[in-house]
Design a protein around this motif. Structure first.
Motif, PDB file in Angstrom:
ATOM      1  N   UNK A   4       0.840  -1.204   0.000  1.00 42.99           N
ATOM      2  CA  UNK A   4       0.000   0.000   0.000  1.00 42.99           C
ATOM      3  C   UNK A   4       0.872   1.249   0.000  1.00 42.99           C
ATOM      4  N   UNK A   5       0.318   2.334  -0.520  1.00 42.22           N
ATOM      5  CA  UNK A   5       1.033   3.612  -0.555  1.00 42.22           C
ATOM      6  C   UNK A   5       0.409   4.597   0.420  1.00 42.22           C
ATOM      7  N   UNK A   6       1.229   5.557   0.820  1.00 38.59           N
ATOM      8  CA  UNK A   6       0.702   6.676   1.608  1.00 38.59           C
ATOM      9  C   UNK A   6       1.294   7.963   1.037  1.00 38.59           C
ATOM     10  N   UNK A   7       0.450   8.954   0.793  1.00 40.88           N
ATOM     11  CA  UNK A   7       0.940  10.225   0.265  1.00 40.88           C
ATOM     12  C   UNK A   7       0.664  11.333   1.281  1.00 40.88           C
ATOM     13  N   UNK A   8       1.717  12.048   1.637  1.00 39.79           N
ATOM     14  CA  UNK A   8       1.586  13.168   2.574  1.00 39.79           C
ATOM     15  C   UNK A   8       1.018  14.391   1.847  1.00 39.79           C
ATOM     16  N   UNK A   9       0.577  15.383   2.633  1.00 34.87           N
ATOM     17  CA  UNK A   9      -0.061  16.562   2.042  1.00 34.87           C
ATOM     18  C   UNK A   9       0.863  17.319   1.090  1.00 34.87           C
ATOM     19  N   UNK A  10       2.198  17.194   1.307  1.00 41.31           N
ATOM     20  CA  UNK A  10       3.117  17.875   0.393  1.00 41.31           C
ATOM     21  C   UNK A  10       3.425  17.040  -0.847  1.00 41.31           C
ATOM     22  N   UNK A  11       2.750  15.896  -0.989  1.00 38.35           N
ATOM     23  CA  UNK A  11       2.938  15.076  -2.184  1.00 38.35           C
ATOM     24  C   UNK A  11       3.962  13.967  -2.037  1.00 38.35           C
ATOM     25  N   UNK A  59     -26.982   0.373  -1.865  1.00 36.51           N
ATOM     26  CA  UNK A  59     -27.738  -0.542  -0.987  1.00 36.51           C
ATOM     27  C   UNK A  59     -27.882   0.110   0.386  1.00 36.51           C
ATOM     28  N   UNK A  60     -29.128   0.256   0.842  1.00 37.16           N
ATOM     29  CA  UNK A  60     -29.328   1.113   2.011  1.00 37.16           C
ATOM     30  C   UNK A  60     -28.766   0.534   3.316  1.00 37.16           C
ATOM     31  N   UNK A  61     -28.621  -0.777   3.412  1.00 40.07           N
ATOM     32  CA  UNK A  61     -28.150  -1.329   4.685  1.00 40.07           C
ATOM     33  C   UNK A  61     -26.650  -1.623   4.701  1.00 40.07           C
ATOM     34  N   UNK A  62     -25.986  -1.264   3.598  1.00 40.67           N
ATOM     35  CA  UNK A  62     -24.553  -1.577   3.507  1.00 40.67           C
ATOM     36  C   UNK A  62     -23.724  -0.295   3.506  1.00 40.67           C
ATOM     37  N   UNK A  63     -22.727  -0.224   4.390  1.00 37.94           N
ATOM     38  CA  UNK A  63     -21.751   0.866   4.302  1.00 37.94           C
ATOM     39  C   UNK A  63     -20.466   0.279   3.727  1.00 37.94           C
ATOM     40  N   UNK A  64     -20.010   0.864   2.635  1.00 42.28           N
ATOM     41  CA  UNK A  64     -18.816   0.380   1.937  1.00 42.28           C
ATOM     42  C   UNK A  64     -17.561   0.950   2.583  1.00 42.28           C
ATOM     43  N   UNK A  65     -16.434   0.239   2.438  1.00 43.34           N
ATOM     44  CA  UNK A  65     -15.184   0.767   2.995  1.00 43.34           C
ATOM     45  C   UNK A  65     -14.803   2.075   2.300  1.00 43.34           C
ATOM     46  N   UNK A  66     -14.303   3.033   3.078  1.00 44.17           N
ATOM     47  CA  UNK A  66     -13.919   4.313   2.489  1.00 44.17           C
ATOM     48  C   UNK A  66     -12.474   4.227   1.984  1.00 44.17           C
ATOM     49  N   UNK A  67     -12.275   4.628   0.756  1.00 40.63           N
ATOM     50  CA  UNK A  67     -10.919   4.606   0.197  1.00 40.63           C
ATOM     51  C   UNK A  67     -10.534   6.030  -0.214  1.00 40.63           C
ATOM     52  N   UNK A  68      -9.343   6.188  -0.766  1.00 38.65           N
ATOM     53  CA  UNK A  68      -8.942   7.496  -1.268  1.00 38.65           C
ATOM     54  C   UNK A  68      -8.566   8.470  -0.164  1.00 38.65           C
ATOM     55  N   UNK A  69      -8.256   7.939   1.022  1.00 35.29           N
ATOM     56  CA  UNK A  69      -7.931   8.817   2.138  1.00 35.29           C
ATOM     57  C   UNK A  69      -6.427   8.911   2.305  1.00 35.29           C
ATOM     58  N   UNK A 112      -4.121  12.969  -3.826  1.00 31.86           N
ATOM     59  CA  UNK A 112      -3.121  13.025  -4.893  1.00 31.86           C
ATOM     60  C   UNK A 112      -3.343  12.023  -6.024  1.00 31.86           C
ATOM     61  N   UNK A 113      -4.048  10.915  -5.724  1.00 31.93           N
ATOM     62  CA  UNK A 113      -4.269   9.919  -6.790  1.00 31.93           C
ATOM     63  C   UNK A 113      -5.470  10.311  -7.631  1.00 31.93           C
ATOM     64  N   UNK A 114      -5.375  10.056  -8.929  1.00 35.16           N
ATOM     65  CA  UNK A 114      -6.533  10.301  -9.767  1.00 35.16           C
ATOM     66  C   UNK A 114      -7.562   9.198  -9.530  1.00 35.16           C
ATOM     67  N   UNK A 115      -7.107   7.960  -9.753  1.00 33.56           N
ATOM     68  CA  UNK A 115      -7.932   6.812  -9.394  1.00 33.56           C
ATOM     69  C   UNK A 115      -7.263   6.161  -8.212  1.00 33.56           C
ATOM     70  N   UNK A 116      -7.695   6.519  -7.029  1.00 32.94           N
ATOM     71  CA  UNK A 116      -6.934   6.150  -5.837  1.00 32.94           C
ATOM     72  C   UNK A 116      -6.643   4.651  -5.785  1.00 32.94           C
ATOM     73  N   UNK A 117      -5.372   4.324  -5.659  1.00 25.40           N
ATOM     74  CA  UNK A 117      -5.026   2.912  -5.500  1.00 25.40           C
ATOM     75  C   UNK A 117      -4.097   2.719  -4.306  1.00 25.40           C
TER      76      UNK A 117
END
Ligand SMILES: *Cc1c(COP(=O)(O)O)cnc(C)c1O
Length: 379
Positions: free
Chosen positions: A160-167, A268-278, A283-288
């Motif tokens: 997995x990657x992590x990007x800081x606020x300064x990029x 789906x009203x009873x399902x909460x999906x995992x949050x990504x792109x955090x 910085x990612x266009x299509x967060x991976x």
């Protein structure tokens, strides 16, 4: 939940050949593959030092020993994670301080960390749960402000990657002072038995740790510190060498499966999906950034356990990670804890369910799983 046999078919020739070579050379311990794997992983993670060891739990323990943490030191970690993290803290007679997590990422909550800091606090252990980094920008800032060590438990987020606020972009496990990982077979980079490693960019700490994993020896038969015996064996290193060049493609396959799950569950009203792109700070266009060690959703209508029973009946594998908050486990319960400090974890343990997630998932399997879940929640 995983398909290790299917994945093995893709690397069978290479794995079989290297294992056969090791059997014929009998270099079972500290064979050349161990050192080669160490170097290759250092390169992949862009960290100065990888120290292989016997498993992910040892890796955590050895990292803490290497930092010289002393009995009574308080170590802050997440209430919602696998027990290994808190177990080694307790084993070393350090004082575990469990704190709550964030409801959308399942990762340790930096606000809860700050609240738990006392003059005795010495370290923070964020766990990159389910394949996504904890909020490392905030955690490293808190650590710096209070002069604390940070130990990343990276057993679930290798690659997995992590990007800081300064990029600035870093690999999970290469961000804090030291990190640990596990090569347990079902992890994203798993061997065919037990294995683990410690990562650090600190030369002195790496030296200390290399002695600790080898009975506290820096010179043969001179035991300068109390150590342990914790080694990655040669056969496991050979398996990991076959898999490491494929890790990025394995991660992509998991992300692809996750996208298909998300698409099917969208709205789906009873399902909460995992949050990504955090963990890319936008910085990612299509967060991976997420490597989906688990695909974990929340079931919000109180029917999680009934859904689990239903999936079992339909022969669909699932996991409940984790069913009990660590602060409620007999071994780790403590009168210092207040239930009001664990409102998120106390909810999550009743809502979460993890669905099959691996590199060999087929479209028809995903549709069968998602349709079964959706139909059950509608009925
Ligand atoms: C798997 C895991 C560990 C322990 O790894 P082992 O190799 O089984 O000892 C530690 N922490 C987390 C978060 C894990 O998922």
């Amino acid at each position: 939940m995983v398909d290790l046999i299917g994945q093995y078919q893709g690397i069978k020739k290479q794995v079989d050949e290297s294992i056969s070579h090791i059997l014929n050379s009998a270099a079972f311990i500290n064979g050349p593959e161990v050192h080669a794997f160490q170097k290759e992983l250092e390169e992949y993670l862009q960290v100065k030092h990888v120290i292989p060891c016997a498993n992910g739990t040892d890796a955590l323990q050895i990292a803490m020993m290497g930092l010289g943490l002393q009995p009574g030191d308080e170590i802050i970690t997440a209430d919602f994670t696998f027990a290994a993290t808190v177990e080694v803290i307790a084993l070393l007679r350090l004082t575990p301080v469990l704190v709550d997590v964030e409801p959308d990422t399942f990762n340790i909550d930096p606000l809860a960390i700050e609240k738990a800091i006392t003059p005795k606090t010495k370290a923070i252990v964020p766990v990159h749960l389910f394949g996504q980094c904890a909020n490392m920008e905030a955690i490293m800032e808190i650590a710096e402000k209070h002069d604390l060590f940070v130990i990343e438990d990276n057993a679930q987020a290798i690659g997995a990657d992590y990007t800081f606020k300064d990029g600035t972009k870093k690999k999970a496990g290469g961000i804090a002072h030291v990190a640990s990982t596990s090569f347990f077979p079902s992890k994203n980079l798993g061997c065919y038995g037990d294995g683990g490693a410690i990562f650090t960019n600190d030369d002195d700490l790496a030296h200390t740790i290399r002695g600790i994993v080898n009975h506290g020896m820096y010179t043969r038969y001179h035991h300068d510190v109390v150590g342990v015996n914790s080694r990655l064996d040669t056969i496991q290193a050979a398996v990991l060498r076959a898999k490491l060049p494929r890790l990025n493609s394995y991660c992509n396959k998991r992300r692809e499966a996750a996208r298909k799950y998300m698409k099917a569950f969208q709205g789906q009203e009873h399902i909460v999906l995992p949050k990504t792109g955090i963990s890319c700070n936008g910085f990612c266009e299509n967060c991976d950034c997420h490597v989906f060690h688990q695909f974990t959703i929340r079931i919000m209508n109180g029917k999680r356990d009934l859904l689990a029973d239903h999936l079992a009946q339909k022969n669909i594998p699932f996991g409940i990670y984790y069913p009990i908050p660590l602060h409620k486990q007999k071994a780790y319960a403590d009168s210092r804890y207040n239930e009001s400090d664990f409102t998120v974890t106390n909810e999550l343990v009743k809502e979460v369910i993890s669905l099959p997630m691996h590199t060999e998932l087929e479209d028809d399997q995903i549709s069968f799983i998602t349709q079964t879940v959706i139909k059950f929640l509608k009925d």
